[in-house]
Design a protein around this motif. Sequence first.
Motif, mmCIF file in Angstrom:
data_model
loop_
_atom_site.group_PDB
_atom_site.id
_atom_site.type_symbol
_atom_site.label_atom_id
_atom_site.label_comp_id
_atom_site.label_asym_id
_atom_site.label_seq_id
_atom_site.Cartn_x
_atom_site.Cartn_y
_atom_site.Cartn_z
ATOM 1 N N GLY A 67 -7.990 -6.018 1.426
ATOM 2 C CA GLY A 67 -7.972 -4.815 0.599
ATOM 3 C C GLY A 67 -6.585 -4.236 0.421
ATOM 4 O O GLY A 67 -6.436 -3.128 -0.098
ATOM 5 N N ASN A 68 -5.565 -4.966 0.847
ATOM 6 C CA ASN A 68 -4.189 -4.477 0.716
ATOM 7 C C ASN A 68 -3.594 -4.853 -0.633
ATOM 8 O O ASN A 68 -3.814 -5.971 -1.132
ATOM 9 N N ILE A 69 -2.821 -3.935 -1.189
ATOM 10 C CA ILE A 69 -2.128 -4.235 -2.446
ATOM 11 C C ILE A 69 -0.988 -5.193 -2.141
ATOM 12 O O ILE A 69 -0.157 -4.936 -1.272
ATOM 13 N N GLY A 107 -19.396 -2.458 -7.584
ATOM 14 C CA GLY A 107 -19.499 -3.150 -8.873
ATOM 15 C C GLY A 107 -18.536 -4.303 -9.040
ATOM 16 O O GLY A 107 -18.431 -4.877 -10.120
ATOM 17 N N ALA A 108 -17.821 -4.647 -7.987
ATOM 18 C CA ALA A 108 -16.887 -5.778 -8.040
ATOM 19 C C ALA A 108 -16.942 -6.538 -6.720
ATOM 20 O O ALA A 108 -17.081 -5.918 -5.657
ATOM 21 N N VAL A 109 -16.862 -7.859 -6.802
ATOM 22 C CA VAL A 109 -16.845 -8.649 -5.568
ATOM 23 C C VAL A 109 -15.397 -8.941 -5.203
ATOM 24 O O VAL A 109 -14.703 -9.672 -5.914
ATOM 25 N N SER A 110 -14.962 -8.339 -4.106
ATOM 26 C CA SER A 110 -13.583 -8.527 -3.664
ATOM 27 C C SER A 110 -13.460 -9.902 -3.008
ATOM 28 O O SER A 110 -14.456 -10.589 -2.745
ATOM 29 N N ASN A 162 0.827 -1.218 0.000
ATOM 30 C CA ASN A 162 0.000 0.000 0.000
ATOM 31 C C ASN A 162 0.857 1.264 0.000
ATOM 32 O O ASN A 162 0.658 2.169 -0.816
ATOM 33 N N ASP A 163 1.803 1.345 0.920
ATOM 34 C CA ASP A 163 2.635 2.554 1.018
ATOM 35 C C ASP A 163 3.688 2.607 -0.086
ATOM 36 O O ASP A 163 4.054 3.683 -0.547
ATOM 37 N N ARG A 222 -8.442 -9.183 -7.563
ATOM 38 C CA ARG A 222 -7.786 -10.020 -6.564
ATOM 39 C C ARG A 222 -6.356 -10.405 -6.927
ATOM 40 O O ARG A 222 -5.599 -10.853 -6.058
ATOM 41 N N GLU A 223 -5.987 -10.242 -8.186
ATOM 42 C CA GLU A 223 -4.600 -10.517 -8.552
ATOM 43 C C GLU A 223 -3.656 -9.555 -7.823
ATOM 44 O O GLU A 223 -2.525 -9.911 -7.486
#
Lengths: 533, 155
Positions: free
Chosen positions: A186-188, A288-291, A147-148, A179-180
Amino acid sequence: MKNWKKVIASVMAGMLLLSVVAGCSGGGEKKDDGYVSADWMEDLLATGLDYGQDLTGGIASTEDTLVVDLHTHMPTTDGTISATKIIANEFYKETGIKVKFVTNKDLNGQEEEVSEWLIKRVNTETMPAISFSWSRFTDRDYYMNLNDVMLIPNQFVEEGQEGSEAWKDMFPEYLWKQREQVDANGNIIAVPITLNAGTATCWFYNKSIYEKFGLSVPQNWTEFLDNASKITGTGVDSDGNTVEYSAIAPYGNEKSINANNWINTFSIGPSFAAYLMQNTDLDLDKDGAVSEAEQLRGVTKGYFSPAETAAYGAVARDYYKVCKDYYANYLPEGWINTDWQTKWNQGSVGMINNGVWQFKNELNAEAVHESWDFGMFPAPLADSSVSQYAVDFEMSDGPYQSTASLFVNIMKDGIKGNKTVLQNAILFLQYLTTVDSINLIIEEFGSELGAVNNTTPNEKLSEYWLNQKFPIVPNCEWPDAFTVTQNSYLNANFSKWVNGEIDDAAFYAAVDTYQQAGASEYIESLGLDTSEW
Amino acid sequence: MKIIKKIGTKWTVVLLIVAVLAGCTLFDLIYAQSYELSYTYTAKEGYLSADSKNTVTIEVTLTRNGKPVSGHLLWMDSPTMILDGERVSGGDLKVNQVATDENGKAEYTYYPYTANPKFKPAGVVDFSVRDLDSSIIVEIYVQEKFSLDLRTGED
């Protein structure tokens, strides 16, 4: 005279001091050799970044050599894939950091092989700093939270260009919901390099067979199966032998019946999951997207359960029946042990499933099988003609929000708290994701698009594939059982069900058991806060 | 027989094998030499450039004793170039293998790489094409090597 010496000495000392001060304060300015000094790194470390400081033992990289796994994009000895080598060489010239690509990974390996390879890297303390594993093993805490990292400027982008303020700005925004790149929290966790060219998979079809049976390119799953059911009887193959036609050939590497196969993942699952997205609160944040987190929540709430008592059980039951129908009624007996590529090359197969990347090989093969040409179409989606629980979809001119194809993680086990290795890994990924680098990669690789804005697709791909309609695939997937272990149980039961070894009730019970167990294990391993669910 | 006795059975067998292999190689070499490959090219824009949109049509002709040979499968290696002392990709071909037509011609479409000032400037690209059907025993093919000098734009 003495005074003059003092004045000159004072002026020189002052100039020296000024230059030192200017050098210190100029942390954000580019050096002559193209990348900035490492002040950004100190700022980044101040964010409390977890880069494996609590891990002990060795790593593959050293402070001047970065060990990297770019999976199928690593350079080959014959020079056919050399873009990443050129990039690594230039990166070395600019930064003095050597890049060494791993050589011991099975690049044809599927999830299980890559899983084993990663476990071996951990055990032998030889984990590369950057690696590719479909971001599939988030439950093992391999991947760094980026994230950072994504908020720092790309050190190789000119001032005023996209990415000069935040690296993340170089990429299309939608990628940060997929999800890739993003875990269930929710973290990158991954940096995308290339994208699938519209769809990851496609079907190659024999134009002569299509012509013989009066078929046209299918626009949905029903039309696809209709075409398949019409390809019957015998014909003459390219060797002049009379052979029985095979309507459908699965992907060559598919050697078992799995619940998370390509058909379920790319053709059937999204349409049924979209029904749940439209009719329940599955898409909790309504973006609009299912995480992945929303999918986990959906499983715990029973939205994906095929049980008779489940509120949306009919949706799941229809989904699994459509999946089963393909394996039980459209693939011929003995398909697992059949050499489909040879049969396809001989001209007796109507349609064969493969990745878009196969198209270059098919173009080559066309010179050998002179009597017929091939065509290709994107993976057809299920819609309301299949089931009332499969939603209709629209088509777009050209690819729409393609998913990432090559997306890499920075591996905590490949860093283990080493600041220099971490800095090198970030710099290399930033260098790799400049427009110039990605253009070089996609032009050479031939079947993918660039993951950053303003890249140019390969000319041959544009000519043969991109200039057509693509289905707009819903931003949701039908879940499997989340972990390798629970997936193996789910797959085994799906296989038994397809083969008639267990009945519907037993299979539906197994789905519930293993999906719930997998979701629980996954939620626990990720430390997900489920209090708001 | 005297020779066999003189040098021994083992060495006789070895010499015979070597002689057979040499004979096969010589036969294939002479056989391959009877074929000839030549090439011409035309670029879409009328000039060669390091731009993948400016596709180049390379026409290869196979002849034997001056007469066109049809139905032979030609294989052109993916083009390469030397960059910083290393051999790297020099662009892409639509296909690598094409069969010759009744005039002995096989047409290739070459997509040049797009010059990338940072990584890959315009330069000389090497090609190699061989006739896969011009060898009978030990895979010695008639081969033609040539280079195309790509420029930036019309320079």
